[in-house]
Write an enzyme that holds these catalytic residues in place. Structure first.
Site, PDB file in Angstrom:
ATOM      1  N   PRO A   2       0.798  -1.070   0.614  1.00 42.82           N
ATOM      2  CA  PRO A   2      -0.385   0.226   0.115  1.00 42.82           C
ATOM      3  C   PRO A   2       0.934   1.217   0.125  1.00 42.82           C
ATOM      4  O   PRO A   2       1.738   1.675   0.842  1.00 42.82           O
ATOM      5  CB  PRO A   2      -0.542  -0.166   1.258  1.00 42.82           C
ATOM      6  CG  PRO A   2      -0.883  -1.574   1.345  1.00 42.82           C
ATOM      7  CD  PRO A   2       0.394  -2.145   1.189  1.00 42.82           C
ATOM      8  N   GLU A   3       0.365   2.532  -1.031  1.00 43.47           N
ATOM      9  CA  GLU A   3       1.029   3.289  -1.010  1.00 43.47           C
ATOM     10  C   GLU A   3       0.358   4.500  -0.538  1.00 43.47           C
ATOM     11  O   GLU A   3      -0.681   4.445   0.450  1.00 43.47           O
ATOM     12  CB  GLU A   3       1.519   3.904  -2.252  1.00 43.47           C
ATOM     13  CG  GLU A   3       2.760   2.918  -3.264  1.00 43.47           C
ATOM     14  CD  GLU A   3       3.106   3.001  -4.391  1.00 43.47           C
ATOM     15  OE1 GLU A   3       3.515   4.459  -4.233  1.00 43.47           O
ATOM     16  OE2 GLU A   3       3.657   2.387  -4.777  1.00 43.47           O
ATOM     17  N   HIS A  90      -4.854 -14.361  10.520  1.00 43.93           N
ATOM     18  CA  HIS A  90      -4.366 -13.240  10.354  1.00 43.93           C
ATOM     19  C   HIS A  90      -4.983 -11.801  10.646  1.00 43.93           C
ATOM     20  O   HIS A  90      -4.370 -10.586  10.787  1.00 43.93           O
ATOM     21  CB  HIS A  90      -4.202 -12.392   8.553  1.00 43.93           C
ATOM     22  CG  HIS A  90      -3.369 -13.995   8.117  1.00 43.93           C
ATOM     23  ND1 HIS A  90      -1.754 -14.904   8.366  1.00 43.93           N
ATOM     24  CD2 HIS A  90      -3.262 -14.602   6.314  1.00 43.93           C
ATOM     25  CE1 HIS A  90      -2.209 -15.951   7.585  1.00 43.93           C
ATOM     26  NE2 HIS A  90      -2.539 -15.772   6.445  1.00 43.93           N
ATOM     27  N   ARG A 109       0.989 -11.163   5.942  1.00 43.39           N
ATOM     28  CA  ARG A 109       2.922 -11.321   5.825  1.00 43.39           C
ATOM     29  C   ARG A 109       3.309 -10.942   7.304  1.00 43.39           C
ATOM     30  O   ARG A 109       4.210 -10.852   7.510  1.00 43.39           O
ATOM     31  CB  ARG A 109       3.067 -10.742   4.884  1.00 43.39           C
ATOM     32  CG  ARG A 109       2.436 -10.686   4.100  1.00 43.39           C
ATOM     33  CD  ARG A 109       3.042 -10.353   2.546  1.00 43.39           C
ATOM     34  NE  ARG A 109       2.974 -10.782   1.616  1.00 43.39           N
ATOM     35  CZ  ARG A 109       3.001 -10.882  -0.449  1.00 43.39           C
ATOM     36  NH1 ARG A 109       3.746  -9.500  -0.396  1.00 43.39           N
ATOM     37  NH2 ARG A 109       2.662 -11.133  -1.116  1.00 43.39           N
ATOM     38  N   LYS A 151      23.245  16.119  -6.184  1.00 40.85           N
ATOM     39  CA  LYS A 151      23.044  14.376  -5.344  1.00 40.85           C
ATOM     40  C   LYS A 151      23.763  14.128  -7.297  1.00 40.85           C
ATOM     41  O   LYS A 151      22.606  14.389  -8.238  1.00 40.85           O
ATOM     42  CB  LYS A 151      21.749  14.023  -5.480  1.00 40.85           C
ATOM     43  CG  LYS A 151      21.316  14.333  -4.060  1.00 40.85           C
ATOM     44  CD  LYS A 151      20.297  14.021  -3.203  1.00 40.85           C
ATOM     45  CE  LYS A 151      20.132  14.219  -1.715  1.00 40.85           C
ATOM     46  NZ  LYS A 151      21.054  13.201  -1.009  1.00 40.85           N
TER      47      LYS A 151
END
Length: 271
Positions: A2-3, A90, A109, A151
Site C-alpha cells: 500500500p502506498e 491473520h 505477512r 546528488k
C-alpha cells in the site's frame, strides 16, 4: 505494498468511526509483527480517541495519553466491524470501542506495525527524519531543488527517498516522472528548477487523483469499506513494460532501479 493514497483512503474510511470514541479493550492475538507489539500498547485502553492522522504511510491514532502508530506493511488492512465479529486467519489485533464497534488489523505477512508512543510525534525515531508531505505547501520546487543539490543518484530513487519527500512510492514515482517527461535515471542534482516545478505539480496531481479515486488496486489491499480502488485503470507506465506508450506509441522500457521495477518511455522521457 500500500502506498500513500491507499493509506490516506484507509484513514478517511476509519476516522469517522474512531474519533470521539473511547477504547474499551485492545486484543492482541499475535504481536509478532515487524516489531513486537509492546505491552504499553495497552495504554490506549480507557482513552478517548481525539483524531486519526497520517504521516507518510503511518497512521496515528491520537489520545490524550499518547498515540498508537499503525503501519500496514506489505499486506495489512484495517476494517471497522461489529464488536463480536469472529476472528479469522491473520486477524492479529482488535481495537474495541465502547460503541459496539472495533477496528480490526489483518496482516497476512506480518510486516506491519502496531506501536505506542507518549512523546510528541516529532521525537519518534520512525517519524523524526521524514521529509515533507507531498500534498502540503512544504513540498515545493525550491525545497526539492535544495534537497537534490549535488546528488548524482537517479531522480526516481531520490523521489522515493522519505527523507526528501514522503509517500511518492514506486507506482506514483513512475507515473509522475512520465507525466513530467523526466527520465527516471536522470541525475537528480542536474535537473533544473523549471523541470522540478513540473515534477512537483505532477506528484501533487497524481497523488490527489489517486486518493480521490479510492487508491490503487493492489493484490493485498482493499479499502476500509471493502471496496477496491480504481486508479489502477488510469496508470500510464507502471506495470506496462513492453506495452505501447499512451502518448507516442513507442514500446515502454522496463528496468530495475534501486531493486525496484521502473517503467518509462525512451521517447517521451529522454535523458
Amino acid at each position: 505494498m500500500p502506498e500513500l493514497p491507499e493509506v490516506e483512503v484507509t484513514r478517511q474510511g476509519i476516522s469517522p468511526y474512531l474519533i470521539e470514541q473511547t477504547v474499551s479493550e485492545l486484543i492482541v492475538r499475535n504481536g509478532s509483527l515487524r516489531w513486537p507489539v509492546p505491552d504499553v500498547a495497552q495504554n490506549i485502553v480507557g482513552q478517548r480517541i481525539n483524531n486519526v492522522r497520517r504521516r507518510a504511510k503511518y497512521l496515528l491514532i491520537d489520545t490524550n495519553a499518547g498515540m498508537t502508530i499503525v503501519h500496514l506493511g506489505m499486506s495489512g488492512s484495517l476494517r471497522i466491524l461489529p464488536r463480536n465479529t469472529p476472528a479469522e486467519k491473520h486477524d492479529h489485533i482488535d481495537l474495541v470501542l465502547d460503541n459496539g464497534r472495533m477496528l480490526r488489523f489483518n496482516d497476512p505477512r506480518r510486516f506491519g506495525a502496531w506501536l505506542w508512543y507518549e512523546l510528541p510525534e516529532e521525537a519518534h525515531p520512525l517519524l523524526s527524519k521524514l521529509g515533507p508531505e507531498p500534498l502540503s505547501t512544504d513540498f515545493t520546487p525550491q525545497q526539492l531543488q535544495a534537497a537534490l543539490k549535488g546528488k548524482k543518484k537517479a531522480i526516481k530513487q531520490c523521489l522515493m527517498d522519505n527523507h526528501i519527500v514522503v509517500g511518492a512510492g514506486n507506482i506514483y514515482a513512475n507515473e509522475a516522472l512520465f507525466a513530467a517527461g523526466i527520465h527516471p535515471q536522470a541525475e537528480a542534482g542536474s535537473i533544473d528548477i523549471e523541470r522540478l516545478t513540473v515534477l512537483v505539480s505532477e506528484v501533487k496531481q497524481i497523488l490527489a487523483h489517486a486518493i480521490k479515486q479510492g487508491g490503487t488496486t493492489l493484490k493485498d489491499f482493499t479499502n476500509a469499506d471493502g471496496k477496491p480502488g480504481y486508479f489502477a485503470q488510469k496508470l500510464h507506465v507502471y506495470g506496462r513494460g513492453g506495452e505501447s506508450c499512451t502518448q507516442c506509441g513507442n514500446l515502454l522500457s522496463e528496468i530495475k532501479l534501486g531493486q525496484r521495477t521502473t517503467v518509462f518511455c525512451g521517447i517521451c522521457q529522454q535523458r
